[in-house]
Enzyme design. Sequence first.
Site, PDB file in Angstrom:
ATOM      1  N   ARG A 143      -1.204  10.069 -90.301  1.00 59.66           N
ATOM      2  CA  ARG A 143      -0.913  11.437 -90.725  1.00 59.66           C
ATOM      3  C   ARG A 143      -2.002  12.431 -90.302  1.00 59.66           C
ATOM      4  O   ARG A 143      -1.713  13.526 -89.845  1.00 59.66           O
ATOM      5  CB  ARG A 143      -0.767  11.453 -92.245  1.00 59.66           C
ATOM      6  CG  ARG A 143      -0.236  12.756 -92.797  1.00 59.66           C
ATOM      7  CD  ARG A 143      -0.365  12.783 -94.330  1.00 59.66           C
ATOM      8  NE  ARG A 143       0.016  11.556 -94.956  1.00 59.66           N
ATOM      9  CZ  ARG A 143       1.229  11.295 -95.446  1.00 59.66           C
ATOM     10  NH1 ARG A 143       2.177  12.203 -95.388  1.00 59.66           N
ATOM     11  NH2 ARG A 143       1.491  10.130 -96.002  1.00 59.66           N
ATOM     12  N   CYS A 145      25.788  15.936 -96.508  1.00 56.58           N
ATOM     13  CA  CYS A 145      26.572  15.896 -97.737  1.00 56.58           C
ATOM     14  C   CYS A 145      25.893  15.071 -98.823  1.00 56.58           C
ATOM     15  O   CYS A 145      26.345  13.970 -99.174  1.00 56.58           O
ATOM     16  CB  CYS A 145      27.949  15.346 -97.436  1.00 56.58           C
ATOM     17  SG  CYS A 145      28.800  16.433 -96.310  1.00 56.58           S
ATOM     18  N   GLU A 146      24.801  15.571 -99.323  1.00 58.93           N
ATOM     19  CA  GLU A 146      24.046  14.930-100.410  1.00 58.93           C
ATOM     20  C   GLU A 146      23.341  16.050-101.158  1.00 58.93           C
ATOM     21  O   GLU A 146      22.760  16.943-100.529  1.00 58.93           O
ATOM     22  CB  GLU A 146      22.923  14.032 -99.847  1.00 58.93           C
ATOM     23  CG  GLU A 146      23.369  12.894 -99.005  1.00 58.93           C
ATOM     24  CD  GLU A 146      23.342  11.564 -99.734  1.00 58.93           C
ATOM     25  OE1 GLU A 146      22.937  11.510-100.914  1.00 58.93           O
ATOM     26  OE2 GLU A 146      23.745  10.583 -99.103  1.00 58.93           O
ATOM     27  N   ARG A 172      11.089  13.613 -95.750  1.00 59.73           N
ATOM     28  CA  ARG A 172      10.007  13.605 -96.734  1.00 59.73           C
ATOM     29  C   ARG A 172      10.316  14.401 -98.009  1.00 59.73           C
ATOM     30  O   ARG A 172      10.037  13.913 -99.116  1.00 59.73           O
ATOM     31  CB  ARG A 172       8.690  14.070 -96.112  1.00 59.73           C
ATOM     32  CG  ARG A 172       8.260  13.258 -94.892  1.00 59.73           C
ATOM     33  CD  ARG A 172       6.822  13.513 -94.476  1.00 59.73           C
ATOM     34  NE  ARG A 172       5.893  13.001 -95.454  1.00 59.73           N
ATOM     35  CZ  ARG A 172       5.248  13.726 -96.323  1.00 59.73           C
ATOM     36  NH1 ARG A 172       5.398  15.032 -96.335  1.00 59.73           N
ATOM     37  NH2 ARG A 172       4.447  13.166 -97.192  1.00 59.73           N
TER      38      ARG A 172
HETATM   39  N1  LLP Z   1      -2.281   1.447 -91.930  1.00 58.37           N
HETATM   40  C1  LLP Z   1      -1.340   0.849 -92.670  1.00 58.37           C
HETATM   41  C2  LLP Z   1      -1.423  -0.595 -92.890  1.00 58.37           C
HETATM   42  C3  LLP Z   1      -0.311   1.624 -93.252  1.00 58.37           C
HETATM   43  O1  LLP Z   1       0.594   1.030 -94.004  1.00 58.37           O
HETATM   44  C4  LLP Z   1      -0.270   3.021 -93.033  1.00 58.37           C
HETATM   45  C5  LLP Z   1       0.777   3.845 -93.602  1.00 58.37           C
HETATM   46  C6  LLP Z   1      -1.270   3.594 -92.218  1.00 58.37           C
HETATM   47  C7  LLP Z   1      -2.259   2.773 -91.690  1.00 58.37           C
HETATM   48  C8  LLP Z   1      -1.319   5.057 -91.904  1.00 58.37           C
HETATM   49  O2  LLP Z   1      -1.526   5.842 -93.019  1.00 58.37           O
HETATM   50  P1  LLP Z   1      -1.798   7.416 -92.828  1.00 58.37           P
HETATM   51  O3  LLP Z   1      -3.120   7.570 -92.105  1.00 58.37           O
HETATM   52  O4  LLP Z   1      -0.695   7.975 -92.037  1.00 58.37           O
HETATM   53  O5  LLP Z   1      -1.822   7.928 -94.204  1.00 58.37           O
HETATM   54  N2  LLP Z   1       6.312   7.839 -95.033  1.00 58.37           N
HETATM   55  C9  LLP Z   1       5.238   8.243 -95.911  1.00 58.37           C
HETATM   56  C10 LLP Z   1       3.939   7.601 -95.557  1.00 58.37           C
HETATM   57  C11 LLP Z   1       3.998   6.098 -95.538  1.00 58.37           C
HETATM   58  C12 LLP Z   1       2.718   5.478 -95.096  1.00 58.37           C
HETATM   59  C13 LLP Z   1       2.898   4.034 -94.816  1.00 58.37           C
HETATM   60  N3  LLP Z   1       1.730   3.380 -94.326  1.00 58.37           N
HETATM   61  C14 LLP Z   1       5.137   9.757 -95.897  1.00 58.37           C
HETATM   62  O6  LLP Z   1       5.947  10.399 -95.229  1.00 58.37           O
HETATM   63  O7  LLP Z   1       4.317  10.336 -96.603  1.00 58.37           O
END
Ligand code: LLP
Length: 419
Positions: free
Chosen positions: A276, A342-343, A312
């Site tokens: 992210r 449609c939700e 999200r």
């Molecule tokens: N490493 C592992 C093992 C992970 O499971 C994740 C994210 C990351 C790194 C990266 O995390 P970040 O730096 O992006 O925070 N769909 C959700 C976020 C799910 C994150 C899953 N794992 C959202 O839209 O907020």
Amino acid sequence: MHYFRYLKGELYAEDVPVRSLIEEYGTPLYVYSHKTLTRHLKAYNDAFMEIPHIICFAMKANSNSAILRLIANHGGGADIVSGGELYRALRVGIPPEKIVYAGVGKTDDEIRYALSKRILMFNVESEQELERINDIAGQMNVIAPIALRINPDIDPETHPYISTGLRMHKFGIPIENALEYYRLARGLENIELIGVHKHIGSQITKVTPFVDALQRILVLIESLKAEGINLRYLDIGGGLGIQYKNESPPHPKELAQKLLPLLKGLDITIVMEPGRSIAGNAGILLTRVLYLKKGEDREFVIVDAGMNDLMRPTLYDAYHHIVPVRKNRRKLITADIVGPVCESGDFLAREREINTVEHGDCLAVMSAGAYGFSMSSNYNSRPRPAEVLVKDGEHYIIRKRETYRDLVRGEMIPDFLDK
Ligand code: LLP
């Protein structure tokens, strides 16, 4: 920080007016800024310059091939969670020795694929997985390099759906059992123990949970040393938050300031898995207003992007800033900004104060570069949006808008249904 800003009331992506992108590519449209992506990567590299490190971009955040190639060109690797991600990463030239593989449910085929490509390491999440990898490596006559994913039982103080490092979660191996698992792994013939991994959650806006989790892992590393197990890689995961609304998450530099003193002198390569914080604020989703509708007790702005394009808000009640592509001084209204799906859950924002809109106006959903397109779907048989990358005043299509034909690709009607 990003490079989406207003110039004379018009929203720009770097030096390109987004209006011109909409004219060329239509809506909904994802737009990414090259300068923002490289800036974020550099921020990590600069912050951790003093120690050996590999930035393995968490490609689940954004797996577009052009973006991955950009990461590869800047020396980045990939954090993968599936065979599909491995395929994408290798295809664009991410070196296998910079690929780490996490996930609680790796299949035999995926394990075989990753072993055959000689990735840096498997981040192993359970005893059974460890044994499975050992068996498959044995069949293939190779040695599997692995780290154990340790769950340090730290509360990252983030949204419960994206927190992963507590005892209650399915991820990793409880820290109190870690030694026992390492001993077990050491006894396995086709396993080489090279690392330790932790990831405690996502959109973390404080440094403390990172420090606390790392401290726990460092104690473990010491105990392992005492047993003669010397690890070469410490994977500290991802999870650094970004500003969606009024959060003020730490800069990678601040994270490094707190972590480096703990890491220096360890003689270990640090692996990081940011997703992210690299891609989130480097992308926006452009959408066009279809209708304005007055409900019983609120107004609805109906736009052409829906929950299938950006999931999200629906899934996590996540906040994304929504701004007009052309600034105006129209009266403020409070409205739900909703999609055509449609939700009832199909919304991009609820009870949001915005300048009133008219049919055809365009809006930008900000901070949509991570977990935006990558979580999109064809629900309601909606073709997925196009993606465009902006660089130095130019724009490049990096994914064509899907067509109706794309929707049915791969589908087959058995003969018995003919007639
Ligand atoms: N490493 C592992 C093992 C992970 O499971 C994740 C994210 C990351 C790194 C990266 O995390 P970040 O730096 O992006 O925070 N769909 C959700 C976020 C799910 C994150 C899953 N794992 C959202 O839209 O907020």
